[in-house]
Design a protein around this motif. Structure first.
Motif, PDB file in Angstrom:
ATOM      1  N   TYR A  15       0.618  -0.963  -0.050  1.00  0.00           N
ATOM      2  CA  TYR A  15       0.017   0.025  -0.003  1.00  0.00           C
ATOM      3  C   TYR A  15       0.856   1.128   0.132  1.00  0.00           C
ATOM      4  N   THR A  16       2.079   1.511   1.055  1.00  0.00           N
ATOM      5  CA  THR A  16       2.870   2.121   1.000  1.00  0.00           C
ATOM      6  C   THR A  16       3.416   2.184  -0.029  1.00  0.00           C
ATOM      7  N   ALA A  17       3.963   1.904  -1.229  1.00  0.00           N
ATOM      8  CA  ALA A  17       4.384   1.920  -1.910  1.00  0.00           C
ATOM      9  C   ALA A  17       3.695   2.393  -3.025  1.00  0.00           C
ATOM     10  N   MET A  18       2.171   1.606  -3.354  1.00  0.00           N
ATOM     11  CA  MET A  18       1.446   2.212  -4.672  1.00  0.00           C
ATOM     12  C   MET A  18       0.686   2.968  -3.989  1.00  0.00           C
ATOM     13  N   LEU A  19       0.776   3.898  -3.601  1.00  0.00           N
ATOM     14  CA  LEU A  19       0.547   4.568  -3.303  1.00  0.00           C
ATOM     15  C   LEU A  19       1.570   6.401  -3.027  1.00  0.00           C
ATOM     16  N   THR A  20       2.111   5.504  -2.946  1.00  0.00           N
ATOM     17  CA  THR A  20       3.847   6.826  -3.135  1.00  0.00           C
ATOM     18  C   THR A  20       3.648   6.799  -4.650  1.00  0.00           C
ATOM     19  N   ALA A  21       3.402   5.932  -5.527  1.00  0.00           N
ATOM     20  CA  ALA A  21       3.959   6.164  -6.670  1.00  0.00           C
ATOM     21  C   ALA A  21       2.989   6.601  -7.257  1.00  0.00           C
ATOM     22  N   LEU A  22       1.307   6.057  -6.471  1.00  0.00           N
ATOM     23  CA  LEU A  22       0.488   7.579  -7.055  1.00  0.00           C
ATOM     24  C   LEU A  22       0.546   8.660  -7.286  1.00  0.00           C
ATOM     25  N   VAL A  23       1.271   9.355  -6.134  1.00  0.00           N
ATOM     26  CA  VAL A  23       1.307  10.487  -5.731  1.00  0.00           C
ATOM     27  C   VAL A  23       2.374  11.301  -6.701  1.00  0.00           C
ATOM     28  N   ILE A  24       3.379  10.367  -6.853  1.00  0.00           N
ATOM     29  CA  ILE A  24       4.238  11.185  -8.080  1.00  0.00           C
ATOM     30  C   ILE A  24       3.753  10.566  -9.698  1.00  0.00           C
ATOM     31  N   ALA A  25       2.523  10.295  -9.923  1.00  0.00           N
ATOM     32  CA  ALA A  25       2.043  10.094 -10.755  1.00  0.00           C
ATOM     33  C   ALA A  25       1.472  11.459 -10.881  1.00  0.00           C
ATOM     34  N   ILE A  48      -2.322  11.558  -1.462  1.00  0.00           N
ATOM     35  CA  ILE A  48      -2.356  11.769  -0.360  1.00  0.00           C
ATOM     36  C   ILE A  48      -2.723  11.944   0.869  1.00  0.00           C
ATOM     37  N   ILE A  49      -4.064  12.784   0.833  1.00  0.00           N
ATOM     38  CA  ILE A  49      -5.402  13.060   2.215  1.00  0.00           C
ATOM     39  C   ILE A  49      -6.378  11.471   1.703  1.00  0.00           C
ATOM     40  N   ILE A  50      -6.053  10.908   0.514  1.00  0.00           N
ATOM     41  CA  ILE A  50      -6.185   9.349   0.534  1.00  0.00           C
ATOM     42  C   ILE A  50      -5.822   8.131   1.349  1.00  0.00           C
ATOM     43  N   ALA A  51      -4.737   8.344   1.217  1.00  0.00           N
ATOM     44  CA  ALA A  51      -3.178   7.456   1.733  1.00  0.00           C
ATOM     45  C   ALA A  51      -3.578   7.938   3.169  1.00  0.00           C
ATOM     46  N   ALA A  52      -3.536   9.191   3.660  1.00  0.00           N
ATOM     47  CA  ALA A  52      -4.241   9.660   5.482  1.00  0.00           C
ATOM     48  C   ALA A  52      -5.014   8.801   5.502  1.00  0.00           C
ATOM     49  N   PHE A  53      -6.317   8.596   4.792  1.00  0.00           N
ATOM     50  CA  PHE A  53      -7.092   8.060   5.228  1.00  0.00           C
ATOM     51  C   PHE A  53      -7.420   6.525   5.629  1.00  0.00           C
ATOM     52  N   LEU A  54      -6.334   6.229   4.603  1.00  0.00           N
ATOM     53  CA  LEU A  54      -6.531   4.395   4.607  1.00  0.00           C
ATOM     54  C   LEU A  54      -4.996   3.703   5.649  1.00  0.00           C
ATOM     55  N   LEU A  55      -4.386   4.517   5.876  1.00  0.00           N
ATOM     56  CA  LEU A  55      -3.138   4.190   6.243  1.00  0.00           C
ATOM     57  C   LEU A  55      -2.907   4.499   7.804  1.00  0.00           C
ATOM     58  N   ASP A  56      -1.473   3.598   8.422  1.00  0.00           N
ATOM     59  CA  ASP A  56      -0.993   5.023   9.463  1.00  0.00           C
ATOM     60  C   ASP A  56      -0.597   5.461   9.231  1.00  0.00           C
ATOM     61  N   PRO A  57      -0.194   6.820  10.625  1.00  0.00           N
ATOM     62  CA  PRO A  57       0.872   7.701  10.188  1.00  0.00           C
ATOM     63  C   PRO A  57       2.067   7.411   9.568  1.00  0.00           C
ATOM     64  N   VAL A  58       2.853   7.009   9.848  1.00  0.00           N
ATOM     65  CA  VAL A  58       4.480   6.318   9.250  1.00  0.00           C
ATOM     66  C   VAL A  58       4.197   6.051   8.227  1.00  0.00           C
ATOM     67  N   ALA A  59       3.465   5.005   7.809  1.00  0.00           N
ATOM     68  CA  ALA A  59       3.229   5.140   6.111  1.00  0.00           C
ATOM     69  C   ALA A  59       2.683   6.354   5.721  1.00  0.00           C
ATOM     70  N   SER A  60       1.910   6.842   6.107  1.00  0.00           N
ATOM     71  CA  SER A  60       1.437   8.520   5.220  1.00  0.00           C
ATOM     72  C   SER A  60       1.930   9.229   5.333  1.00  0.00           C
ATOM     73  N   LEU A  61       2.931   9.333   6.069  1.00  0.00           N
ATOM     74  CA  LEU A  61       4.110  10.456   6.150  1.00  0.00           C
ATOM     75  C   LEU A  61       5.839  10.155   4.638  1.00  0.00           C
ATOM     76  N   VAL A  62       5.088   8.480   4.434  1.00  0.00           N
ATOM     77  CA  VAL A  62       6.160   8.298   3.801  1.00  0.00           C
ATOM     78  C   VAL A  62       5.417   8.997   2.257  1.00  0.00           C
ATOM     79  N   VAL A  63       3.868   7.543   2.769  1.00  0.00           N
ATOM     80  CA  VAL A  63       3.504   8.632   0.920  1.00  0.00           C
ATOM     81  C   VAL A  63       3.718  10.152   0.462  1.00  0.00           C
TER      82      VAL A  63
END
Length: 215
Positions: A15-25, A48-63
């Motif tokens: 999830y973290t990698a996929m959403l990070t890639a989507l942010v770049i895209a 970024i906001i979707i990631a924060a809705f779904l993921l924990d703070p550490v993963a959200s920060l990475v995304v």
């Protein structure tokens, strides 16, 4: 994958990698330029906001942070990379903390309301962060440009519009549709309490066992 304090499951990493890639895209999508506003309106905030809705703070920060940092590095705006890392990483982490830790779980039906409030707080982080950067730091880094208080203030409307669009899209996807509910029913919704915050005394038989999760 494990460290001394936590386990990171395959789902967490994916999830973290996929959403990070989507942010770049979404950063790479050509921005919309509105007459009278300084700078373009970008589309990355919705992811970024979707990631924060779904993921924990550490993963959200990475995304949020790493996603925008990579975009700046790859697309030739490296000077803004640390700024993006800090501001958008903090934005996502703040939203995730508020939604997943501050929101009373007994009021589950009010989660969309709390998600909206959390997203607005995250938007204030972005608006305030860029305002402070262009007011205080940018003039020192680029004395030959017209950065300063006036420029920072002029950028505020553009950032407000970008955040409104990002919040609206994220709210529609996560709460106006059954997207998040379907993830939960299919056991695909990240459970960061079980995936990231397991303590060292949890079973550590081998690396493969550490990254497997129980649904």
């Amino acid at each position: 994958m494990k460290n001394k304090k936590a386990f990171f499951t395959t789902k967490w990493i994916t999830y973290t990698a996929m959403l990070t890639a989507l942010v770049i895209a979404t950063c790479a999508i050509p921005p919309v330029y509105i007459p009278g506003l300084t700078g373009g309106v970008y589309w990355c905030d919705c992811i970024i906001i979707i990631a924060a809705f779904l993921l924990d703070p550490v993963a959200s920060l990475v995304v949020g942070g790493v996603g925008t940092l990579f975009y700046d590095m790859v697309f030739g705006n490296a000077v803004m990379a640390p700024v993006s890392l800090l501001i958008h990483g903090l934005q996502a982490a703040v939203i995730s903390v508020l939604l997943h830790f501050a929101f009373p779980k007994k009021f589950k039906k009010l989660e969309p309301v709390w998600a909206g409030i959390s997203a607005v707080v995250g938007a204030l982080v972005v608006i305030g962060g860029y305002f402070l950067y262009y007011w205080t730091i940018a003039p020192l880094m680029f004395p030959d440009k017209s950065y300063g208080l006036t420029y920072a203030a002029v950028r505020i409307p553009r950032n407000i519009i970008q955040e409104i669009i990002g919040i609206a899209i994220a709210m529609v996807i996560c709460y106006a549709t059954t997207f998040k509910q379907q993830l939960a029913k299919s056991h695909l919704l990240p459970d960061f309490k079980g995936e990231v915050l397991q303590k060292q005394n949890a079973p550590t038989t081998n690396t493969q066992g550490a990254i497997e999760e129980e649904n």
